[in-house]
Design an enzyme around this catalytic site. Sequence first.
Site, mmCIF file in Angstrom:
data_model
loop_
_atom_site.group_PDB
_atom_site.id
_atom_site.type_symbol
_atom_site.label_atom_id
_atom_site.label_comp_id
_atom_site.label_asym_id
_atom_site.label_seq_id
_atom_site.Cartn_x
_atom_site.Cartn_y
_atom_site.Cartn_z
ATOM 1 N N SER A 101 55.424 38.837 70.562
ATOM 2 C CA SER A 101 54.161 38.334 70.037
ATOM 3 C C SER A 101 54.130 38.449 68.502
ATOM 4 O O SER A 101 54.948 37.839 67.832
ATOM 5 C CB SER A 101 53.008 39.090 70.692
ATOM 6 O OG SER A 101 51.794 38.432 70.505
ATOM 7 N N LEU A 164 43.956 42.765 76.068
ATOM 8 C CA LEU A 164 44.905 43.063 77.140
ATOM 9 C C LEU A 164 44.639 42.189 78.361
ATOM 10 O O LEU A 164 45.573 41.656 78.974
ATOM 11 C CB LEU A 164 44.810 44.544 77.531
ATOM 12 C CG LEU A 164 45.622 45.536 76.708
ATOM 13 C CD1 LEU A 164 45.295 46.954 77.133
ATOM 14 C CD2 LEU A 164 47.115 45.274 76.855
ATOM 15 N N GLN A 167 46.054 38.807 78.126
ATOM 16 C CA GLN A 167 47.505 38.705 78.224
ATOM 17 C C GLN A 167 47.987 38.531 79.666
ATOM 18 O O GLN A 167 49.075 37.999 79.899
ATOM 19 C CB GLN A 167 48.159 39.948 77.603
ATOM 20 C CG GLN A 167 47.890 40.060 76.119
ATOM 21 C CD GLN A 167 48.635 41.213 75.487
ATOM 22 O OE1 GLN A 167 49.796 41.422 75.755
ATOM 23 N NE2 GLN A 167 47.957 41.973 74.648
ATOM 24 N N ASP A 227 51.174 32.022 80.108
ATOM 25 C CA ASP A 227 50.751 32.685 78.875
ATOM 26 C C ASP A 227 49.559 31.944 78.282
ATOM 27 O O ASP A 227 49.645 30.755 77.960
ATOM 28 C CB ASP A 227 51.921 32.698 77.882
ATOM 29 C CG ASP A 227 51.682 33.624 76.705
ATOM 30 O OD1 ASP A 227 50.510 33.895 76.389
ATOM 31 O OD2 ASP A 227 52.668 34.069 76.100
ATOM 32 N N HIS A 255 51.519 36.890 79.088
ATOM 33 C CA HIS A 255 51.989 37.141 77.729
ATOM 34 C C HIS A 255 52.948 38.332 77.621
ATOM 35 O O HIS A 255 53.546 38.547 76.568
ATOM 36 C CB HIS A 255 50.768 37.383 76.828
ATOM 37 C CG HIS A 255 51.063 37.335 75.366
ATOM 38 N ND1 HIS A 255 51.567 36.220 74.731
ATOM 39 C CD2 HIS A 255 50.927 38.287 74.388
ATOM 40 C CE1 HIS A 255 51.722 36.462 73.438
ATOM 41 N NE2 HIS A 255 51.346 37.706 73.211
#
Length: 274
Positions: A101, A164, A167, A227, A255
Amino acid sequence: MHGVILSRVTSKTPVCIESYGSGPPLVFFHGWGMHSGVFRPVVDELQHHFTILLVDLPGHGYSQSFANFDDIDKCTDYLLAQLKAQLKGQLPARIVLCGWSTGSLIAQNMAIRYPDVVEKLVLITGTPSFEIKADWLNGVSANVLERFKDDLTANVDKTLNRFLALQFMHSEGQKENLRTARELVFARPTPKIDMLNAGLRLLKSTDLRRQLKEIKCPTLILNGERDSLVPTTAARYLAEEIGQARAIIFKSSGHAPFLSHSKQFNAQLKQFLL
């Protein structure tokens, strides 16, 4: 997972770098709002093959803040200098870099600025530009980054929890993986708010598209099919622009494929590196 902190974080060694295993060095940079402890599933599998070096980015985990964290070039130079200083004579001329990332931006930039240093490159849910632009639709809108900035002022922990959740949205094993991620992330101090905001500025201002062809080393791009932050189109763009690159897309992953699909992720990593 038993590792060694190369040195206590002081004014002379302001970046926390942990070392695990033995073998060729494999350096990891994590993502925004996280810390290097999130790579535990990778460490457990690969420490028998590599010396894994986990770097806490400035103001994250156990690392001190860095005034120019929002400047991709200065941040890249700073982190490389810290690696060299803390590893002293142990850092070979060429290393393998893994960036996830936000960390993928730093890894890409290091490969661009220091081609003689980076032997191989692994980009985990990486992109050359996180923000959508008129000629780049493979990112997130400016409003998303701006909202994170506003939310940080109100409640840092709540904002990190929401990030979070994003993700793992729509990914396989969403609840279980999110629970694991939360345990890992909140095991270390909450990132400093000034560095979280600097990280958002870094995401907003960095666009490496025009420099990608300067990356000459073999590159592996690992992305999640679901993602919600970095679409698969960004992974394919990287694979097309970087000369020696290929992209692997993990089905039903979000992600953080190294957490949700750790076995498949580690298998691809070992195949590329060994």
